[in-house]
Motif scaffolding. Structure first.
Motif, PDB file in Angstrom:
ATOM      1  N   GLY A  86      -4.084  16.133  11.696  1.00 26.63           N
ATOM      2  CA  GLY A  86      -5.050  15.438  10.863  1.00 26.63           C
ATOM      3  C   GLY A  86      -4.981  15.865   9.409  1.00 26.63           C
ATOM      4  N   LEU A  87      -6.007  15.500   8.664  1.00 30.49           N
ATOM      5  CA  LEU A  87      -6.018  15.722   7.215  1.00 30.49           C
ATOM      6  C   LEU A  87      -6.732  17.038   6.887  1.00 30.49           C
ATOM      7  N   THR A  88      -6.073  18.124   7.232  1.00 27.17           N
ATOM      8  CA  THR A  88      -6.576  19.445   6.845  1.00 27.17           C
ATOM      9  C   THR A  88      -6.165  19.718   5.400  1.00 27.17           C
ATOM     10  N   GLU A  89      -6.805  20.689   4.781  1.00 23.54           N
ATOM     11  CA  GLU A  89      -6.430  21.075   3.419  1.00 23.54           C
ATOM     12  C   GLU A  89      -4.968  21.496   3.373  1.00 23.54           C
ATOM     13  N   GLU A  90      -4.534  22.223   4.388  1.00 23.09           N
ATOM     14  CA  GLU A  90      -3.147  22.685   4.433  1.00 23.09           C
ATOM     15  C   GLU A  90      -2.172  21.528   4.475  1.00 23.09           C
ATOM     16  N   GLN A  91      -2.438  20.545   5.336  1.00 21.90           N
ATOM     17  CA  GLN A  91      -1.500  19.427   5.484  1.00 21.90           C
ATOM     18  C   GLN A  91      -1.495  18.519   4.255  1.00 21.90           C
ATOM     19  N   VAL A  92      -2.639  18.301   3.667  1.00 23.84           N
ATOM     20  CA  VAL A  92      -2.681  17.459   2.469  1.00 23.84           C
ATOM     21  C   VAL A  92      -2.006  18.166   1.295  1.00 23.84           C
ATOM     22  N   ALA A  93      -2.170  19.499   1.198  1.00 22.14           N
ATOM     23  CA  ALA A  93      -1.477  20.245   0.141  1.00 22.14           C
ATOM     24  C   ALA A  93       0.033  20.143   0.307  1.00 22.14           C
ATOM     25  N   ARG A  94       0.481  20.120   1.547  1.00 25.04           N
ATOM     26  CA  ARG A  94       1.925  20.025   1.808  1.00 25.04           C
ATOM     27  C   ARG A  94       2.460  18.617   1.568  1.00 25.04           C
ATOM     28  N   ALA A  95       1.744  17.600   2.086  1.00 23.77           N
ATOM     29  CA  ALA A  95       2.258  16.225   2.058  1.00 23.77           C
ATOM     30  C   ALA A  95       1.898  15.473   0.790  1.00 23.77           C
ATOM     31  N   GLY A  96       0.892  15.934   0.066  1.00 25.61           N
ATOM     32  CA  GLY A  96       0.445  15.228  -1.128  1.00 25.61           C
ATOM     33  C   GLY A  96      -0.829  14.445  -0.864  1.00 25.61           C
ATOM     34  N   SER A  97      -1.435  13.981  -1.920  1.00 25.93           N
ATOM     35  CA  SER A  97      -2.706  13.277  -1.819  1.00 25.93           C
ATOM     36  C   SER A  97      -2.600  12.058  -0.901  1.00 25.93           C
ATOM     37  N   VAL A  98      -3.657  11.830  -0.128  1.00 26.80           N
ATOM     38  CA  VAL A  98      -3.728  10.628   0.706  1.00 26.80           C
ATOM     39  C   VAL A  98      -4.691   9.615   0.109  1.00 26.80           C
TER      40      VAL A  98
ATOM     41  N   PHE B  10       6.998   5.635  10.533  1.00 24.44           N
ATOM     42  CA  PHE B  10       6.066   5.607   9.391  1.00 24.44           C
ATOM     43  C   PHE B  10       4.936   6.620   9.612  1.00 24.44           C
ATOM     44  N   GLU B  11       5.309   7.879   9.805  1.00 21.83           N
ATOM     45  CA  GLU B  11       4.304   8.902  10.057  1.00 21.83           C
ATOM     46  C   GLU B  11       4.800  10.265   9.597  1.00 21.83           C
ATOM     47  N   ASP B  12       3.850  11.129   9.349  1.00 27.02           N
ATOM     48  CA  ASP B  12       4.124  12.532   9.088  1.00 27.02           C
ATOM     49  C   ASP B  12       3.770  13.270  10.378  1.00 27.02           C
ATOM     50  N   PRO B  13       4.745  13.870  11.079  1.00 23.65           N
ATOM     51  CA  PRO B  13       4.461  14.467  12.389  1.00 23.65           C
ATOM     52  C   PRO B  13       3.355  15.509  12.363  1.00 23.65           C
ATOM     53  N   GLU B  14       3.279  16.287  11.295  1.00 26.94           N
ATOM     54  CA  GLU B  14       2.257  17.335  11.231  1.00 26.94           C
ATOM     55  C   GLU B  14       0.862  16.740  11.033  1.00 26.94           C
ATOM     56  N   ILE B  15       0.758  15.743  10.174  1.00 25.80           N
ATOM     57  CA  ILE B  15      -0.539  15.085   9.985  1.00 25.80           C
ATOM     58  C   ILE B  15      -0.918  14.309  11.244  1.00 25.80           C
TER      59      ILE B  15
ATOM     60  N   ALA C 290      -1.970   4.794   2.885  1.00 26.90           N
ATOM     61  CA  ALA C 290      -2.000   4.634   4.336  1.00 26.90           C
ATOM     62  C   ALA C 290      -1.435   5.888   4.990  1.00 26.90           C
ATOM     63  N   VAL C 291      -2.081   6.321   6.061  1.00 31.62           N
ATOM     64  CA  VAL C 291      -1.632   7.507   6.772  1.00 31.62           C
ATOM     65  C   VAL C 291      -1.969   7.350   8.251  1.00 31.62           C
ATOM     66  N   LYS C 292      -1.066   7.816   9.097  1.00 26.72           N
ATOM     67  CA  LYS C 292      -1.263   7.694  10.542  1.00 26.72           C
ATOM     68  C   LYS C 292      -1.682   9.040  11.133  1.00 26.72           C
ATOM     69  N   ILE C 293      -2.736   9.000  11.965  1.00 27.75           N
ATOM     70  CA  ILE C 293      -3.243  10.196  12.630  1.00 27.75           C
ATOM     71  C   ILE C 293      -3.397   9.880  14.118  1.00 27.75           C
TER      72      ILE C 293
ATOM     73  N   LEU D 161       0.839  -1.195   0.000  1.00 30.07           N
ATOM     74  CA  LEU D 161       0.000   0.000   0.000  1.00 30.07           C
ATOM     75  C   LEU D 161       0.883   1.258   0.000  1.00 30.07           C
ATOM     76  N   PRO D 162       0.641   2.211  -0.889  1.00 25.71           N
ATOM     77  CA  PRO D 162       1.366   3.487  -0.825  1.00 25.71           C
ATOM     78  C   PRO D 162       1.063   4.180   0.506  1.00 25.71           C
ATOM     79  N   TRP D 163       1.964   5.043   0.951  1.00 25.77           N
ATOM     80  CA  TRP D 163       1.766   5.651   2.267  1.00 25.77           C
ATOM     81  C   TRP D 163       2.289   7.072   2.312  1.00 25.77           C
ATOM     82  N   VAL D 164       1.906   7.765   3.369  1.00 29.07           N
ATOM     83  CA  VAL D 164       2.293   9.159   3.569  1.00 29.07           C
ATOM     84  C   VAL D 164       3.127   9.251   4.838  1.00 29.07           C
ATOM     85  N   GLY D 165       4.291   9.917   4.762  1.00 24.33           N
ATOM     86  CA  GLY D 165       5.101  10.115   5.958  1.00 24.33           C
ATOM     87  C   GLY D 165       6.560   9.842   5.733  1.00 24.33           C
ATOM     88  N   GLN D 166       7.243   9.612   6.843  1.00 23.17           N
ATOM     89  CA  GLN D 166       8.685   9.350   6.806  1.00 23.17           C
ATOM     90  C   GLN D 166       9.004   8.189   7.740  1.00 23.17           C
TER      91      GLN D 166
END
Length: 278
Positions: free
Chosen positions: A70-82, A61-66, A86-89, A40-45
């Motif tokens: 969470g999945l705000t417009e700002e964070q998704v614009a920065r990190a890329g499409s989810v 396996f997480e993006d600290p800001e997300i 898989a993404v951890k919140i 599964l593709p994923w978001v984070g580091q």
């Protein structure tokens, strides 16, 4: 405006994300690893310089800001499409009343929700890896009791959200006990793959199974001092954990129990009706 109180309109529109709802020291990083190994593709580091590698040698396996916002417009614009990834919140973040819009966006976007959960005493004591002060008995007691209090109210708030606001998402939620990772790694991997809707891939499943080692289970209830277990036995956190263990859909039962026992739930959306007007 504080990020916790941003309007609901800042929730990003999403499609089919696989959300790992993370509570401290419950195996959420291993769950993310498993999803990644399964393809599964994923978001984070992989790693976090601010936390080091001792607690999670194989990565966070997480993006600290997300994780925090969470999945705000700002964070998704920065990190890329989810979408389809898989993404951890963080659970603590998502039960704040100002996050209800994100829950509705997840529900509308047909997200799948994975919740890895663990005995709260094990999780609380495992947090010593992040808190050097917990080498002292007094601090262990203070931090552990605070963890139990937050554990109870956060899961009660989550139950209210799933049953009262996003029932469709509730039906797409999988509870995954931490012990399953260790007791039956193959079944754990198969359950994760099935719930994620991934095509069977025996090679990837074998790799994901081999990635799980019993040595990962370093803090066990059976090894706890009796005094610690007595603390735990007297708290509502134990009752919440037992309800999570008893049923794949315990949310209505948790809500009823909390209402019957007047369990504090200051973070649930109903307690901040003014936010519905934002």
């Amino acid at each position: 405006m504080n990020a916790a109180y941003r309007p609901f309109s800042d929730a990003a529109a999403v499609k089919d994300p696989h959300v790992v709802l993370a509570h401290p020291r419950t195996g959420s990083s291993l769950l993310m690893q498993t999803l990644v190994i399964l393809g599964l593709p994923w978001v984070g580091q992989y790693h976090r310089a601010d936390l080091g590698t001792d607690a999670n040698p194989r990565g966070y396996f997480e993006d600290p800001e997300i994780l925090a916002r969470g999945l705000t417009e700002e964070q998704v614009a920065r990190a890329g499409s989810v979408d389809g990834r898989a993404v951890k919140i963080g659970l603590s973040n998502m039960v704040h009343p100002g996050r209800l819009g994100q829950w509705r966006a997840l529900d509308a976007g047909r997200a799948r929700l994975f919740i890895s959960f663990r005995c709260p005493l094990e999780s609380a004591i495992s947090l010593r890896c992040f808190n050097p002060k917990m080498a002292e008995f007094r601090e262990i007691f203070i931090q552990t009791m605070a963890f139990f209090y937050n554990y109870t109210r956060e899961y009660v708030a989550l139950a209210h959200i799933l049953t009262g606001h996003v029932s469709g998402l509730k039906d797409r939620t999988a509870l995954i006990p931490y012990a399953l990772h260790i007791d039956d790694p193959r079944e754990f991997v198969c359950q994760v793959a099935r719930f994620a809707g991934l095509a069977q891939n025996l090679e990837r499943q074998a790799q994901a199974t081999a990635n799980i080692e019993a040595a990962l289970y370093r803090v066990k209830l059976s090894d706890m001092p009796e005094e610690y277990r007595q603390w735990y036995d007297k708290t509502p956190a134990k009752q919440v954990y037992e309800m999570l263990c008893e049923s794949p859909d315990p949310w209505a039962k948790i809500v009823a129990w909390a209402d019957d026992n007047a369990v504090p739930c200051a973070v649930r959306p109903e307690c901040r009706p003014e936010l519905e007007q934002i």
